[in-house]
Motif scaffolding. Structure first.
Motif, short mmCIF file in Angstrom:
data_model
loop_
_atom_site.label_atom_id
_atom_site.label_comp_id
_atom_site.label_asym_id
_atom_site.label_seq_id
_atom_site.Cartn_x
_atom_site.Cartn_y
_atom_site.Cartn_z
N TRP A 125 94.37 -1.18 -10.29
CA TRP A 125 93.14 -0.95 -11.21
C TRP A 125 93.62 -1.30 -12.63
CZ3 TRP A 125 91.74 3.26 -14.64
CH2 TRP A 125 90.22 3.33 -15.25
N GLU A 170 88.33 -2.37 -15.92
CA GLU A 170 87.29 -1.95 -14.93
C GLU A 170 87.40 -2.62 -13.65
OE1 GLU A 170 86.05 1.20 -15.35
OE2 GLU A 170 86.67 1.19 -17.29
N LEU A 205 89.12 -3.58 -9.76
CA LEU A 205 89.99 -2.76 -8.79
C LEU A 205 90.28 -4.12 -7.96
CD1 LEU A 205 91.05 -0.35 -7.79
CD2 LEU A 205 89.17 -0.16 -6.19
#
Length: 108
Positions: free
Chosen positions: A67, A72, A74
């Motif tokens: 992450w 932001e 993943l």
């Protein structure tokens, strides 16, 4: 960047991977050459504590994600071999982190 590992207590594959990841995160936090590596923090998530995690990962553990906090994003990490060395695992993480950073740059 944060490494998220989904596993469960008593999983020898999870425990071995956690041990290697802790070596990487400890080594990188002590390194004076910050340009040569990316700093990682490790978060271990026990799949037995949530039904949705258990349903998603019960047959797949250990499962790794990166992450990129500020990005932001993943990104899943390919499952490393249990025989992979700490250096091989670190290379895999760095490669995955590079892909994550490229994705973030493309969005800007």
């Amino acid at each position: 960047m944060q490494i998220i590992l989904y596993g469960k207590p008593g999983c020898h594959l999870c425990e071995g991977l956690i041990e290697k990841l802790e070596q990487i995160t400890h080594h990188n936090s002590k390194s004076s050459n910050k340009d040569a590596n990316i700093s990682f923090t490790l978060e271990v998530r026990d799949i037995t504590t949530r039904e949705d995690w258990f349903a998603a990962y019960q047959y797949e553990i250990p499962v790794l994600f990166l992450w990129g906090g500020e990005t932001e994003y993943l990104q899943s990490v390919p499952r490393p071999s249990p025989r992979a060395s700490v250096q091989q695992l670190e290379n895999l993480l760095l490669t995955t982190a590079s892909k994550l950073l490229i994705l973030a740059d493309q969005e800007r």
